[in-house]
Structure formats: C-alpha cells, structure tokens
Design an enzyme around this catalytic site. Structure first.
Site, PDB file in Angstrom:
ATOM      1  N   HIS B 197       0.778  -1.199  -0.079  1.00 23.33           N
ATOM      2  CA  HIS B 197       0.041  -0.031   0.027  1.00 23.33           C
ATOM      3  C   HIS B 197       0.933   1.225   0.015  1.00 23.33           C
ATOM      4  O   HIS B 197       0.357   2.170  -0.423  1.00 23.33           O
ATOM      5  CB  HIS B 197      -0.899  -0.085   1.336  1.00 23.33           C
ATOM      6  CG  HIS B 197      -1.988  -1.075   1.113  1.00 23.33           C
ATOM      7  ND1 HIS B 197      -2.838  -1.051   0.148  1.00 23.33           N
ATOM      8  CD2 HIS B 197      -2.011  -2.213   1.799  1.00 23.33           C
ATOM      9  CE1 HIS B 197      -3.553  -2.059   0.194  1.00 23.33           C
ATOM     10  NE2 HIS B 197      -3.162  -2.875   1.267  1.00 23.33           N
ATOM     11  N   GLU B 440      -8.520 -11.350 -11.729  1.00 23.92           N
ATOM     12  CA  GLU B 440      -7.313 -11.131 -10.898  1.00 23.92           C
ATOM     13  C   GLU B 440      -7.008 -12.566 -10.146  1.00 23.92           C
ATOM     14  O   GLU B 440      -5.861 -12.852  -9.646  1.00 23.92           O
ATOM     15  CB  GLU B 440      -7.417 -10.112  -9.954  1.00 23.92           C
ATOM     16  CG  GLU B 440      -8.627  -9.820  -9.130  1.00 23.92           C
ATOM     17  CD  GLU B 440      -8.768  -8.830  -8.392  1.00 23.92           C
ATOM     18  OE1 GLU B 440      -7.791  -8.399  -7.971  1.00 23.92           O
ATOM     19  OE2 GLU B 440      -9.883  -8.379  -8.235  1.00 23.92           O
ATOM     20  N   ASP B 464      -2.629  -8.727  -7.780  1.00 23.60           N
ATOM     21  CA  ASP B 464      -3.360 -10.062  -7.178  1.00 23.60           C
ATOM     22  C   ASP B 464      -3.065 -11.135  -8.052  1.00 23.60           C
ATOM     23  O   ASP B 464      -2.717 -12.232  -7.692  1.00 23.60           O
ATOM     24  CB  ASP B 464      -4.895  -9.773  -6.844  1.00 23.60           C
ATOM     25  CG  ASP B 464      -5.077  -9.263  -5.645  1.00 23.60           C
ATOM     26  OD1 ASP B 464      -4.200  -9.077  -4.881  1.00 23.60           O
ATOM     27  OD2 ASP B 464      -6.243  -8.656  -5.292  1.00 23.60           O
ATOM     28  N   CYS B 511      -5.493  -2.552 -14.852  1.00 25.78           N
ATOM     29  CA  CYS B 511      -5.499  -1.537 -13.738  1.00 25.78           C
ATOM     30  C   CYS B 511      -4.493  -1.890 -12.757  1.00 25.78           C
ATOM     31  O   CYS B 511      -4.251  -1.027 -11.682  1.00 25.78           O
ATOM     32  CB  CYS B 511      -6.896  -1.506 -13.343  1.00 25.78           C
ATOM     33  SG  CYS B 511      -7.666  -2.849 -12.516  1.00 25.78           S
TER      34      CYS B 511
END
Lengths: 90, 583
Positions: B197, B440, B464, B511
């Site tokens: 993150h 994903e 992912d 994305c």
C-alpha cells in the site's frame, strides 16, 4: 554528633506509602543524615522509594541512625512519628 | 552518515527530515542518543519530571472539598516519589552513561523498582508497585508529548508535512488515506514490496518511496536529515554537505524531466504507426480527479471505493455513496469504472464488517465479491447508489476478485434485483450501466472466455493475479523476491485474458501496477493490450512510451519473450524491446 536507636514499627499497615511520605517530610526538615537499617538493608529516610523498599511491616525492628548538627532533634522527631503510629488510628 | 538500501518506488529524489511513526509495536521507544544530543535529552527528561510535578501540585491545590482526606496525602506520596533520586536522577545518569533515550532509561529503572516490589511478601506493601507505575506512567506521558526524537502518532501530526519524510514499519490502507493531502516528501518503510500500500500510495502521489528496509529502519530517528533516492532504493541518513549538494542537483534534473513530460499532456496517446491507445486513471479520493485532469486521462479505469468505508464505525449510507459517485461522475469526462467494495484481506475496515473482526485476514479469504455476496446488506446499497449516480455520467460497474461463474451469476442477479427495486420505487437510475469483471484470480484468467460472454468488459488486476498465480503472500516480506511480473505464467495468463476479450469483442483493460510501469508498456502492447489504467502520476510517462512505440513487430518479439526458457535473458529481451526505435 551521631545517634543510634532501636525502634519498632507499631502501626498496623507498617511503613506504607503515606507513612513513608510523612517520614520523608519529617526527615527533610533536618540537615542531619537519617538512615533506617533493617538487618543488612538500609534506607535513607529522605528517599521515599528507599523507605518503601524496606518493606517494613508491623512489628519490624529498625535501627535509626541520625548524624549531623541537629541529630538529636531529628532522632526525637523520627522516634515520635514512629511511636505515634504515624498519626494513624491503628 | 549511514546508507540503507531497500526497494525503491518511482525515480524521484527527496531530501527532508524524518517523521518516525509510532505504530504501537514498541510501546516504549528505545534508541541511542548521539553524544552531542545528550544534554538535550536530559533536559527533555527533566522537563517531563517538572511538568508532572507542576501537574500534581495543581491537582492537589484544586481538590474538590468533598474529596476523601487521604487524597492529598496520596498525591504527596507521588510528589515525593517524583523527587526521589531513583526516579528523577538515576535515569539521567543512564541517559548520560549509556546514551539511551529518556523513555528507555526511565523504563529500565522503573522495571527494577517494580520487580523489587513484586517480591515483597506483604500484600499491602507489594501493592505499592502500582504507585511506582503511576508516577512513571505520568512521566512517560509527558515524554510522549515533548518534542524529542521519539516516534510520532499519525493522528497528532500536523496537516502539512512539507519537506518531511514519513518513516514507518508499514502503512495500512487507512494510514495512506490519512496521509493524503499532507504534502510530505517521501515514504520509507521496513516492510512492503513493490505493490504494498505504501508503494501504491507513493505512486499515486508521485512521491519517491523506499520499502522493504527491514530492521535497519530502526536506525532512523525523528528529525534525522534524510536523502531518499528511489531510483537506487537508497536512504542516506545524516548526509554531509557535498552529498546534499550532489543530490539537490539530481533532484533538479528529475524535476526538469517531469516538466518536459507535462508538455505531453495534450498530445494524443498514439503509437508511431497510428494506433490510438486508451490511457485511463486509477483514482481513490475525489481529490485525485485533479491529477487525472492535469495528466489528460481519457477517463477512470479504476475508481476504488473502499476509502468511503474506512476509518469509521459504520458503513456509509446509500445516499452518502450516491453523492460521492455523483461528485466524481460529474467531474470526469469519459467513462468512470467504479469497482465495487474490495474489502477484506489486507484491507480491514471497520465500516465494512462491524461484527467480523476475528475473520481471518487472508488474501484467500472472505473478501471482495465473496464478502459482498455474503452480506447483501453491504453490497446492495452500493449497487443502488452506482445505478442511481449513473444518470449523471458514464459509469461502469466492475466486480473485483471473481473466481467462479456462479459468483458472476449471483452478482448479475443482484444487479437485476436492485434494478427492479429502483423501478418499483420510481427512483431515477440508469438500467444500462456496463458491467465488467476484474480478472485477478488465475481461475478466472484461465476461463476468461467464459466470463467474457457474460460481461461488458474485463479488467486485469495484475497485483493480485501475480500473487495468486505465483502463490506469494503479498504481506509476507520474506517471499517478496518471488514477485515477478515477467514470470511466463503471468504473461501467458495476461495474453489469455486479452485474447478472450478480443474474441468476445469486449474491451480488456489493465489496472494493476504493471500498466503504469513504463518498462512493461511495449510488452503489454505486444500482448495486444489497448486500454491501460494507472495512477495519475504515471500517465505522462506511459504516454511518452506509447508515442515512441511501433506496434508492428512487437507481437513477434513478445512471443519470443513468452517462449523464453532462460530466466536470465528474459529481462534482456524486455530491455531490447524497450530500446528499439525509442526516439
């Protein structure tokens, strides 16, 4: 001048925090060094932590040693406080 | 000076002072004090003791008249303890002699005292350890508020962190939300890899970051001067003046490069041989729209909605969500792809799952569409809000983490149900909102053709997809080295999904972080990708890369890469791909 006297803790709770606080306040009024000795342990009567760490319960026998210019007055006051159960009821 | 190395994110250089975040992993901070800072540290300790004394005296003076008579005597005890050399002088010696910080010096003496009291046989006298703990606790509290080198609490930081560098063990999604808009210069964390993150936040803000520094991060203290060089993954602690000058120059060069890129803002994203490529932005907060505009994005390829659910005890109402989606739809030209809630796993959020705190936090657990389908009361208000907001703009719904066709069927049924409800209630909504799926999970990638038949678009989530395909726990630092976007299995899955989209005649976008990495642009073009969605800060760089590429021949070169059996030459092949005919 140096004085030495045997005293016994007579109040029920022993040298607990508030009693120690009173003793420290009393001791701080004097120039003299004031030491409480219990067997091999020894505490400066001007240090609350030291007194608390003596863990002196009711019935404990202590040697009080005062040394300095006002040693006599100091001894009188300390003895008075201990014998009067630190002004506690029991 | 100290040089630490980790994984760099971005290419920028930041110079600034460290703000070390206290994240509760070490209640009592412990660090060394340099010889020159000792007197300041002692002063900090003495100030704390003085402040506690003043505070206790104030309390004693202002005791209510009905307070028990012993109260004042107890405060006396604490005042005397505070003045006792064991508490107020011995820690000072320890700071001086062992060069320890005030908190740690105090703690070591307090621990000895408390241990001593615990050994006392008399229960009443033994209980006096609590008084020690209370007095020490008060001093600790003061130290925590005094401007020392101790870690900071994120919640108490100022709103502007200009020229400051955030140093933390790790940043959670909630932390990253709180840090937005504070203008800090860089991030440095001990955990995390290229898709943590922290890394995503840094990219979205266009800031440099160094992650994965491990324990060496403990050598950084609050207020240390740092140079962060993302290109090499290096943090320099307390650099000397010549080095500072050198890095300031490098920083200027980087800024000039960024400025040149801004000239591309209004240029079209078209390859040398005339193929138009769609460049979209990933956004999270309404503020991100500004970045999207200034980089000339064609729309939003990923609108993350989790932030609406974070840092709050209850999920947002349908109306609150409706307002938020309208806000974005009204301000963005082009499509806005709203991803439904992707909560769970490493994104633990109060608002999303009030009674589920104990659920396993596994990336393989009950998250994203799985969580939404198991809690329609969470999912349906979001679907309703999106369908209603879609009256005001070009909205698309994107469902994350699909793994089975059954989930897709259930989702479609729920959307149908919600449409019927809105119809019955005569509420304005758009019944023709395109519905897409994020691919994903490898299961969905392998069967992408089946999903493509029921969906209006596909979007590849590479972060992912890579971790699931390669069986890597994204939050486990020790397997980060296995994270490889160029793994043949990953590339083959991406190719499978793109082909499935082409065959079903529906758009396929990407994305994940790969889409915003200029090193992979040509590779992805060669695999047939035409829609890229990325953090706004990457848009100009990718646009430049697209404009310098020629599609003809790329797919042949990419086939070689997919068939490459020499792991060593894989990266060389990608390098070659990137070097051919670049301006």
């Amino acid at each position: 001048m140096k004085l030495q006297r045997e005293l016994q803790i007579v109040n029920r709770l022993g040298l607990h925090a508030r009693a120690c606080a009173k003793l420290v306040k009393t001791a701080n009024q004097f120039e003299s060094d004031i030491v409480l000795r219990q067997n091999e342990h020894q505490a400066d009567a001007k240090s609350i932590m030291g007194l608390m760490m003596l863990a002196a319960t009711q019935g404990t026998r202590l040697t009080v040693i005062t040394s300095g210019a006002d040693a006599e007055d100091a001894m009188t006051q300390v003895q008075h406080l201990i014998n009067n159960r630190f002004e506690e009821d029991e | 000076m100290l040089s630490l190395s980790g994984t760099g994110i971005g290419r920028g250089i930041a110079i600034g002072r460290a703000i070390v975040l206290d994240q509760g992993h070490n209640d009592i901070p412990c660090y060394r004090i340099s010889a020159t800072a000792l007197s300041g540290e002692i002063e900090r300790f003495n100030h704390a003791v003085d402040a506690v004394r003043a505070d206790l005296k104030r309390v004693q003076r202002n005791l209510p008249t009905d307070a028990p008579p012993e109260t004042s005597a107890f405060i006396d005890v604490h005042l005397l303890m505070l003045d006792d050399p064991v508490i107020s002088q011995q820690p000072v010696q320890t700071i001086q002699e062992q060069q320890q910080n005030a908190e740690w010096a105090l703690k070591s003496h307090a621990d000895t005292l408390i241990d001593f009291f615990e050994d006392i046989a008399d229960p009443y006298l033994r209980s006096k350890k609590n008084d020690v703990a209370q007095v020490v606790g008060r001093i600790m509290g003061e130290l925590a508020h005094s401007p020392g080198k101790q870690p900071s609490d994120l919640a108490t930081l100022g709103s502007s962190l200009a020229e400051q560098i955030i140093v933390a063990r790790d940043l959670t999604p909630a932390d990253t939300i709180m840090l937005r808009g504070r203008n800090m210069a860089a991030f440095v964390t001990s955990l995390g890899g290229p898709i943590s993150h922290t890394a995503i936040l840094a990219r979205s803000l266009g800031l440099p970051a160094i992650v994965g520094l491990h324990d060496v991060i403990d050598t950084i203290h609050n207020n240390d001067l740092l140079i962060v060089d993302a290109a090499t993954g290096t943090v320099l602690v307390a650099p000397d003046e010549p080095l500072l000058a050198q890095f300031r120059e490098l920083q200027q060069q980087h800024l000039r490069h960024q400025q040149r890129l801004t000239l591309l803002k209004s240029e079209k994203a078209v390859t040398q041989d005339g193929e138009a490529i769609t460049l979209l932005a990933n956004i999270e907060l309404p503020e991100d729209i500004e970045g999207l505009r200034s980089a000339g994005a064609a729309g939003v390829g990923l609108y993350r909605t989790e932030f609406l659910f974070m840092n709050r005890p209850k999920p947002p109402s349908e109306d609150e969500q409706y307002q938020a989606y309208c806000h974005v739809l009204r301000r963005v030209e082009g499509p806005v792809t709203i991803r439904t809630l992707d909560l769970g796993a490493d994104k633990q959020v109060d608002g999303g799952r009030p009674d589920r705190e104990t659920t396993a936090t596994s990336a393989l657990g009950l998250r994203a569409i799985r969580l939404c389908l198991s809690e329609p009361s969470l999912f349906k208000p979001q679907l309703r809000a999106i369908l209603r907001a879609a009256v005001h703009g070009d909205a698309q719904i994107m469902i994350p983490m699909l793994s089975s066709l059954r989930e897709l069927e259930q989702s479609l049924a729920l959307v149908g149900e919600v449409c019927a409800e809105l119809e019955r209630e005569a509420v304005a909504f758009n019944p023709k909102v395109p519905l897409g799926g994020m691919i994903e999970v490898p299961a969905a990638a392998v069967s992408a053709d089946l999903f493509a038949r029921k969906l209006d678009f596909l979007s590849i989530g590479t972060n992912d997809l890579i971790q699931y395909t390669l069986a890597i726990d994204r939050v486990d630092d020790s397997v980060n080295y296995l994270y490889d976007p160029l793994h043949p299995s990953v590339l083959r899955l991406i190719r499978t999904v793109i082909r499935a989209g082409h065959e079903a005649d529906i758009p396929v976008s990407m994305c994940g972080e790969m889409a915003g990495d200029p090193a992979f642009t040509r590779l992805l073009l060669g695999l047939g990708l035409r829609h890229f969605s990325m953090e706004p800060s990457q848009l100009l760089e990718i646009r430049q890369q697209v404009r310098q590429s020629t599609l003809a021949g790329l797919s042949g070169q990419v086939t070689d890469i997919l068939n490459c059996v020499e792991t060593g030459s894989l990266y060389d092949l990608v390098d070659q791909l990137n070097q051919t005919d670049s301006d």
